[in-house]
Design a protein around this motif. Structure first.
Motif, short mmCIF file in Angstrom:
data_model
loop_
_atom_site.label_atom_id
_atom_site.label_comp_id
_atom_site.label_asym_id
_atom_site.label_seq_id
_atom_site.Cartn_x
_atom_site.Cartn_y
_atom_site.Cartn_z
N THR A 55 0.83 -1.20 0.00
CA THR A 55 0.00 0.00 0.00
C THR A 55 0.86 1.26 0.00
OG1 THR A 55 -1.79 -1.13 1.16
CG2 THR A 55 -1.78 1.27 1.27
N LEU A 56 1.85 1.30 0.87
CA LEU A 56 2.73 2.47 0.94
C LEU A 56 3.56 2.61 -0.33
CD1 LEU A 56 3.84 2.11 4.65
CD2 LEU A 56 2.29 3.85 3.70
N ARG A 57 4.05 1.50 -0.86
CA ARG A 57 4.86 1.55 -2.08
C ARG A 57 4.02 2.05 -3.26
NH1 ARG A 57 8.82 2.95 -1.95
NH2 ARG A 57 9.70 1.46 -0.55
N LYS A 58 2.76 1.64 -3.32
CA LYS A 58 1.88 2.08 -4.40
C LYS A 58 1.63 3.59 -4.32
CE LYS A 58 -2.69 1.33 -6.41
NZ LYS A 58 -3.97 0.62 -6.29
N GLN A 59 1.40 4.09 -3.11
CA GLN A 59 1.12 5.51 -2.94
C GLN A 59 2.37 6.38 -3.05
OE1 GLN A 59 -1.84 6.98 -2.79
NE2 GLN A 59 -2.73 4.96 -3.07
N TYR A 60 3.49 5.86 -2.56
CA TYR A 60 4.73 6.64 -2.49
C TYR A 60 5.90 5.81 -3.01
CZ TYR A 60 1.52 9.04 0.59
OH TYR A 60 0.42 9.66 1.11
N PRO A 61 5.96 5.57 -4.31
CA PRO A 61 6.97 4.65 -4.86
C PRO A 61 8.42 5.10 -4.65
CG PRO A 61 5.81 5.81 -6.62
CD PRO A 61 5.11 6.13 -5.35
N ASP A 62 8.65 6.38 -4.44
CA ASP A 62 10.02 6.86 -4.28
C ASP A 62 10.46 7.00 -2.83
OD1 ASP A 62 10.31 7.03 -7.07
OD2 ASP A 62 9.38 9.01 -7.09
N ALA A 63 9.56 6.76 -1.89
CA ALA A 63 9.89 6.92 -0.47
C ALA A 63 10.75 5.77 0.03
CB ALA A 63 8.62 7.03 0.36
N LEU A 64 11.65 6.08 0.94
CA LEU A 64 12.45 5.08 1.63
C LEU A 64 11.61 4.57 2.80
CD1 LEU A 64 15.17 3.66 2.31
CD2 LEU A 64 15.73 5.71 3.64
N ILE A 65 11.37 3.26 2.86
CA ILE A 65 10.61 2.67 3.96
C ILE A 65 11.61 2.06 4.95
CG2 ILE A 65 8.94 0.93 4.68
CD1 ILE A 65 7.62 1.22 1.91
N VAL A 66 11.55 2.53 6.20
CA VAL A 66 12.40 2.03 7.27
C VAL A 66 11.50 1.36 8.29
CG1 VAL A 66 14.04 2.66 9.08
CG2 VAL A 66 14.03 3.93 6.92
N TRP A 67 11.77 0.09 8.58
CA TRP A 67 10.92 -0.68 9.48
C TRP A 67 11.81 -1.41 10.47
CZ3 TRP A 67 5.75 -2.65 7.45
CH2 TRP A 67 5.00 -3.23 8.46
N PRO A 68 12.14 -0.78 11.62
CA PRO A 68 12.95 -1.47 12.63
C PRO A 68 12.23 -2.73 13.12
CG PRO A 68 12.72 0.86 13.15
CD PRO A 68 11.77 0.56 12.03
N THR A 69 12.98 -3.73 13.43
CA THR A 69 12.37 -4.96 13.92
C THR A 69 11.83 -4.77 15.33
OG1 THR A 69 14.50 -5.76 14.71
CG2 THR A 69 13.81 -6.43 12.50
N SER A 70 10.90 -5.61 15.69
CA SER A 70 10.30 -5.55 17.02
C SER A 70 11.32 -5.88 18.09
CB SER A 70 9.16 -6.57 17.12
OG SER A 70 8.22 -6.33 16.11
N ILE A 71 11.05 -5.39 19.30
CA ILE A 71 11.94 -5.72 20.40
C ILE A 71 11.76 -7.17 20.81
CG2 ILE A 71 12.07 -3.35 21.25
CD1 ILE A 71 10.07 -4.08 23.42
N PHE A 72 12.79 -7.78 21.31
CA PHE A 72 12.77 -9.17 21.72
C PHE A 72 11.84 -9.36 22.92
CE2 PHE A 72 14.47 -12.56 24.44
CZ PHE A 72 14.31 -13.63 23.59
N ARG A 73 11.04 -10.40 22.90
CA ARG A 73 10.16 -10.75 24.02
C ARG A 73 10.58 -12.10 24.57
NH1 ARG A 73 7.03 -6.57 25.82
NH2 ARG A 73 6.26 -5.42 24.05
N LEU A 74 10.81 -12.16 25.87
CA LEU A 74 11.24 -13.38 26.52
C LEU A 74 10.06 -14.29 26.86
CD1 LEU A 74 13.69 -14.93 27.51
CD2 LEU A 74 13.49 -13.70 29.68
N GLU A 75 8.90 -13.69 27.14
CA GLU A 75 7.73 -14.48 27.53
C GLU A 75 7.23 -15.32 26.37
OE1 GLU A 75 7.66 -11.09 27.67
OE2 GLU A 75 7.77 -10.62 29.77
N LYS A 76 6.57 -16.43 26.72
CA LYS A 76 5.98 -17.29 25.68
C LYS A 76 4.50 -17.11 25.67
CE LYS A 76 9.60 -20.67 25.75
NZ LYS A 76 9.98 -22.04 25.84
#
Length: 130
Positions: free
Chosen positions: A109-130
């Motif tokens: 969706t974002l790529r379609k609307q803004y094809p020239d934008a740089l998308i930065v998506w940091p990974t989620s923080i680690f969770r120890l609980e199950k």
């Protein structure tokens, strides 16, 4: 690449309401940004299994007002931790009800609307609980 406009989606960590604008002033200054459009919502996640999800925000934006007034040069997405908390299934890229499928939907969706934008998506923080 000249970067003037930043678009943000995320949870409470990315709202900028903690610590008197928290990281937003620093990012604005260091990147020389003119505009920050922040659609982050506390307690939200990416998938529709979470309250005020990025998926629902994107669907509303598609229906009502895409494209945004200021075309983003950078799109920052900070989601995943609350999806874990709310029990969203990891799933597959073909299933928009799963975390992986919601990632595909959001990026497409974002790529379609803004094809020239740089998308930065940091990974989620680690969770120890199950």
């Amino acid at each position: 690449m000249s970067m003037r406009n930043l678009l943000i989606y995320g949870d409470s960590l990315s709202t900028g309401t903690h610590g008197e604008n928290a990281y937003l002033d620093t990012i604005r200054r260091e990147l020389g940004l003119e505009n920050i459009m922040n659609f982050a919502v506390g307690s939200s996640g990416l998938t529709e299994h979470t309250p005020n999800s990025m998926m629902s925000i994107l669907r509303k934006q598609i229906a009502e007002f895409f494209p945004l007034e200021n075309t983003p040069d950078i799109i920052l997405v900070w989601h995943g931790s609350n999806d874990w908390y709310w029990g969203s299934p990891l799933g597959s890229y073909d299933d928009e009800q799963s975390f992986r499928g919601a990632i595909r939907f959001a990026v497409e969706t974002l790529r379609k609307q803004y094809p020239d934008a740089l998308i930065v998506w940091p990974t989620s923080i680690f969770r120890l609980e199950k």
